[in-house]
Design a protein around this motif. Sequence first.
Motif, PDB file in Angstrom:
ATOM      1  N   SER B   9       0.827  -1.200   0.000  1.00 42.57           N
ATOM      2  CA  SER B   9       0.000   0.000   0.000  1.00 42.57           C
ATOM      3  C   SER B   9       0.862   1.250   0.000  1.00 42.57           C
ATOM      4  O   SER B   9       2.013   1.229   0.449  1.00 42.57           O
ATOM      5  CB  SER B   9      -0.940   0.016   1.208  1.00 42.57           C
ATOM      6  OG  SER B   9      -0.196   0.077   2.401  1.00 42.57           O
ATOM      7  N   ARG B  37      -3.892  -1.144 -13.699  1.00 42.37           N
ATOM      8  CA  ARG B  37      -4.525  -0.753 -12.446  1.00 42.37           C
ATOM      9  C   ARG B  37      -5.960  -1.241 -12.430  1.00 42.37           C
ATOM     10  O   ARG B  37      -6.563  -1.464 -13.487  1.00 42.37           O
ATOM     11  CB  ARG B  37      -4.484   0.756 -12.248  1.00 42.37           C
ATOM     12  CG  ARG B  37      -5.438   1.560 -13.125  1.00 42.37           C
ATOM     13  CD  ARG B  37      -5.313   3.032 -12.796  1.00 42.37           C
ATOM     14  NE  ARG B  37      -6.247   3.850 -13.547  1.00 42.37           N
ATOM     15  CZ  ARG B  37      -6.265   5.182 -13.475  1.00 42.37           C
ATOM     16  NH1 ARG B  37      -5.407   5.825 -12.684  1.00 42.37           N
ATOM     17  NH2 ARG B  37      -7.140   5.866 -14.180  1.00 42.37           N
ATOM     18  N   HIS B  40     -11.781  -0.084  -7.893  1.00 41.18           N
ATOM     19  CA  HIS B  40     -12.686  -0.976  -7.173  1.00 41.18           C
ATOM     20  C   HIS B  40     -13.900  -1.385  -8.014  1.00 41.18           C
ATOM     21  O   HIS B  40     -14.565  -0.547  -8.599  1.00 41.18           O
ATOM     22  CB  HIS B  40     -13.147  -0.282  -5.892  1.00 41.18           C
ATOM     23  CG  HIS B  40     -14.012  -1.152  -5.033  1.00 41.18           C
ATOM     24  ND1 HIS B  40     -13.560  -2.338  -4.496  1.00 41.18           N
ATOM     25  CD2 HIS B  40     -15.291  -1.031  -4.659  1.00 41.18           C
ATOM     26  CE1 HIS B  40     -14.532  -2.887  -3.802  1.00 41.18           C
ATOM     27  NE2 HIS B  40     -15.595  -2.114  -3.887  1.00 41.18           N
ATOM     28  N   THR B  83      -7.141   6.457  -7.223  1.00 38.81           N
ATOM     29  CA  THR B  83      -7.159   5.465  -6.144  1.00 38.81           C
ATOM     30  C   THR B  83      -7.529   4.107  -6.740  1.00 38.81           C
ATOM     31  O   THR B  83      -8.589   3.952  -7.348  1.00 38.81           O
ATOM     32  CB  THR B  83      -8.167   5.868  -5.054  1.00 38.81           C
ATOM     33  OG1 THR B  83      -7.695   7.035  -4.382  1.00 38.81           O
ATOM     34  CG2 THR B  83      -8.359   4.738  -4.047  1.00 38.81           C
ATOM     35  N   ALA B  84      -6.616   3.135  -6.593  1.00 47.83           N
ATOM     36  CA  ALA B  84      -6.790   1.845  -7.258  1.00 47.83           C
ATOM     37  C   ALA B  84      -5.679   0.906  -6.790  1.00 47.83           C
ATOM     38  O   ALA B  84      -4.731   1.322  -6.114  1.00 47.83           O
ATOM     39  CB  ALA B  84      -6.711   2.003  -8.787  1.00 47.83           C
ATOM     40  N   VAL B  85      -5.786  -0.351  -7.186  1.00 46.95           N
ATOM     41  CA  VAL B  85      -4.687  -1.300  -7.021  1.00 46.95           C
ATOM     42  C   VAL B  85      -3.870  -1.277  -8.303  1.00 46.95           C
ATOM     43  O   VAL B  85      -4.433  -1.411  -9.399  1.00 46.95           O
ATOM     44  CB  VAL B  85      -5.191  -2.721  -6.731  1.00 46.95           C
ATOM     45  CG1 VAL B  85      -4.017  -3.694  -6.625  1.00 46.95           C
ATOM     46  CG2 VAL B  85      -6.019  -2.745  -5.454  1.00 46.95           C
ATOM     47  N   GLU B 105      -0.213  -9.366  -6.150  1.00 44.36           N
ATOM     48  CA  GLU B 105      -1.101  -8.671  -5.222  1.00 44.36           C
ATOM     49  C   GLU B 105      -1.202  -7.182  -5.507  1.00 44.36           C
ATOM     50  O   GLU B 105      -2.160  -6.532  -5.135  1.00 44.36           O
ATOM     51  CB  GLU B 105      -0.627  -8.881  -3.783  1.00 44.36           C
ATOM     52  CG  GLU B 105      -0.673 -10.332  -3.321  1.00 44.36           C
ATOM     53  CD  GLU B 105      -2.084 -10.888  -3.409  1.00 44.36           C
ATOM     54  OE1 GLU B 105      -2.263 -12.006  -3.940  1.00 44.36           O
ATOM     55  OE2 GLU B 105      -3.031 -10.200  -2.960  1.00 44.36           O
ATOM     56  N   THR B 107      -0.134  -2.977  -5.601  1.00 46.13           N
ATOM     57  CA  THR B 107      -0.040  -1.919  -4.587  1.00 46.13           C
ATOM     58  C   THR B 107      -1.356  -1.166  -4.537  1.00 46.13           C
ATOM     59  O   THR B 107      -1.818  -0.657  -5.565  1.00 46.13           O
ATOM     60  CB  THR B 107       1.076  -0.916  -4.930  1.00 46.13           C
ATOM     61  OG1 THR B 107       2.333  -1.555  -4.885  1.00 46.13           O
ATOM     62  CG2 THR B 107       1.076   0.264  -3.939  1.00 46.13           C
ATOM     63  N   GLN B 108      -1.949  -1.097  -3.369  1.00 42.89           N
ATOM     64  CA  GLN B 108      -3.146  -0.275  -3.191  1.00 42.89           C
ATOM     65  C   GLN B 108      -2.713   1.173  -3.010  1.00 42.89           C
ATOM     66  O   GLN B 108      -2.116   1.521  -1.982  1.00 42.89           O
ATOM     67  CB  GLN B 108      -3.953  -0.733  -1.981  1.00 42.89           C
ATOM     68  CG  GLN B 108      -5.094   0.212  -1.608  1.00 42.89           C
ATOM     69  CD  GLN B 108      -6.188   0.274  -2.662  1.00 42.89           C
ATOM     70  OE1 GLN B 108      -6.774  -0.750  -2.997  1.00 42.89           O
ATOM     71  NE2 GLN B 108      -6.484   1.462  -3.170  1.00 42.89           N
ATOM     72  N   THR B 110      -3.800   4.918  -2.417  1.00 42.78           N
ATOM     73  CA  THR B 110      -4.903   5.754  -1.948  1.00 42.78           C
ATOM     74  C   THR B 110      -4.496   7.205  -2.109  1.00 42.78           C
ATOM     75  O   THR B 110      -3.481   7.633  -1.548  1.00 42.78           O
ATOM     76  CB  THR B 110      -5.241   5.466  -0.481  1.00 42.78           C
ATOM     77  OG1 THR B 110      -5.563   4.079  -0.346  1.00 42.78           O
ATOM     78  CG2 THR B 110      -6.435   6.307  -0.030  1.00 42.78           C
TER      79      THR B 110
END
Lengths: 111, 113
Positions: B9, B37, B40, B83-85, B105, B107-108, B110
């Motif tokens: 994160s 990316r 959500h 804002t995303a992974v 996995e 990186t989140q 924010t």
Amino acid sequence: DVKVTQSSRYLVKRTGEKVFLECVQDMDHENMFWYRQDPGLGLRLIYFSYDVKMKEKGDIPEGYSVSREKKERFSLILESASTNQTSMYLCASSFFQGRYTFGSGTRLTVV
Amino acid sequence: DAKTTQPPSMDCAEGRAANLPCNHSTISGNEYVYWYRQIHSQGPQYIIHGLKNNETNEMASLIITEDRKSSTLILPHATLRDTAVYYCIVRVAGETSGSRLTFGEGTQLTVNP
């Protein structure tokens, strides 16, 4: 822009039902893919296809089959839906290897 | 395909540059670095890719170190919609059949107001 369209955004099915998830792309891409995404497990590849009537197993093919009768359409089939197949299903297509276009996803709930 | 390592994160202030690192120390000479990316509840979105030269497009810049063992994705003026992974993926490019992308996995990121 390339569009990948998944037929349903949300789907609720009963245990034991046969379920079809449809995916259509409009850019004549050879390669098409089905992933599922679960919290904590990320995206996992179920099946992919690099040509009409061709299919390859991904990392988690058990309980699924696929059909690709036409280049633009790639269907994911759950022969007998089970609760552990509740998930977000994502379809993608690509021509250039590595540059995928994804659909918006189908959130499937099996009850 | 080479394995990648990303921080789980990161936070960034709106309007500032977001710099997302990725380590890929086992990358081979014919492997590209791709960034995607996922906002959500949406499908992943392609951002950029590169082999060894720095790349820039309308979304982001990609800086690859000279030894190619790491890279950084730069969003020059982050907005709340960023804002995303973010996924860093190393992959052989080319028109061979049976291509597949393996997502880690990520990186989140924010972006805060």
